[in-house]
Design a protein around this motif. Sequence first.
Motif, PDB file in Angstrom:
ATOM      1  N   LYS A 140     -24.829 -31.474  -7.784  1.00  0.00           N
ATOM      2  CA  LYS A 140     -25.628 -32.420  -8.681  1.00  0.00           C
ATOM      3  C   LYS A 140     -24.659 -32.931  -9.385  1.00  0.00           C
ATOM      4  O   LYS A 140     -23.830 -32.291 -10.305  1.00  0.00           O
ATOM      5  N   LEU A 152     -34.008 -30.247 -10.806  1.00  0.00           N
ATOM      6  CA  LEU A 152     -33.510 -30.103  -9.256  1.00  0.00           C
ATOM      7  C   LEU A 152     -33.599 -28.650  -8.822  1.00  0.00           C
ATOM      8  O   LEU A 152     -34.297 -27.901  -9.432  1.00  0.00           O
ATOM      9  N   CYS A 153     -33.340 -28.938  -7.737  1.00  0.00           N
ATOM     10  CA  CYS A 153     -33.465 -27.630  -6.650  1.00  0.00           C
ATOM     11  C   CYS A 153     -34.727 -27.062  -6.646  1.00  0.00           C
ATOM     12  O   CYS A 153     -35.018 -25.967  -6.654  1.00  0.00           O
ATOM     13  N   SER A 209     -32.893 -33.290 -16.366  1.00  0.00           N
ATOM     14  CA  SER A 209     -32.975 -33.705 -15.060  1.00  0.00           C
ATOM     15  C   SER A 209     -33.378 -32.237 -14.317  1.00  0.00           C
ATOM     16  O   SER A 209     -32.792 -31.235 -14.486  1.00  0.00           O
ATOM     17  N   THR A 245     -25.807 -26.659  -3.165  1.00  0.00           N
ATOM     18  CA  THR A 245     -26.369 -27.806  -3.925  1.00  0.00           C
ATOM     19  C   THR A 245     -25.428 -28.273  -4.881  1.00  0.00           C
ATOM     20  O   THR A 245     -25.180 -27.523  -5.904  1.00  0.00           O
TER      21      THR A 245
END
Length: 226
Positions: free
Chosen positions: A183, A171-172, A169, A181
């Motif tokens: 997750k 992200l950020c 995954s 953040t």
Amino acid sequence: CQEQEQTVCQVKDSHESAMNVNEDSVSRRPGDTNKVCLYFIIAILGVLLVFALATIMVLVVQRTQSVPLLFSSGNTFEDYLTILQQVPAKRPAAYMRVYSAANSSKLSLVEKGICEAMQCQSHELVIREKGIYLIFCHLNFHFPNCSKSPIDLKIELLVNGRVDRQTLSTLCAAESCQEKTFKTLLQLHLTRLGVEDRISVTLNHPEFLNDVSLPNENVLGVLRYS
């Protein structure tokens, strides 16, 4: 002579009326028989339909009871514990909280949890009965500082030290990054396991695992499906 002719005419009319009645009866009987057969067939089909629906419902209920809906009531540690406690007796099951150990990509197991008919070591779950197992891993991550570049998170489920399933995954990213953040990632895996097979989890960024604010959200579970 007139009386004889009238008698003959009456006899003839009576004979013709009897023939008409018989013809009407003969003409109606096949139609009535067809209607009775049609109603009988419809009744049989209705009974078969009800029986089929009842059989399907019984199979669905048995299927639901034999395999609990592991993720229908929530995502917390206590929810999973409640669900696994409803598993039929003598069925192997494990549900352990995991945390990130220092200088190790492999997650460690917390002693608190469920460990039935299998061995729960410090880093691994060891199978004692062969069968088809459902493995699930629920992890929560925390990024205290925003990164200008994307971060790839990879979860690997290992069986006997080899990667059996992995999830990646990203992200950020800079355009969607916030000051803080969080997750959550969930990984499911259905596989056949034998006696002494070992199950563990590794992360490529264990430092982001949220062990502080949401420690009970990080779990590794194993349930024998059949």
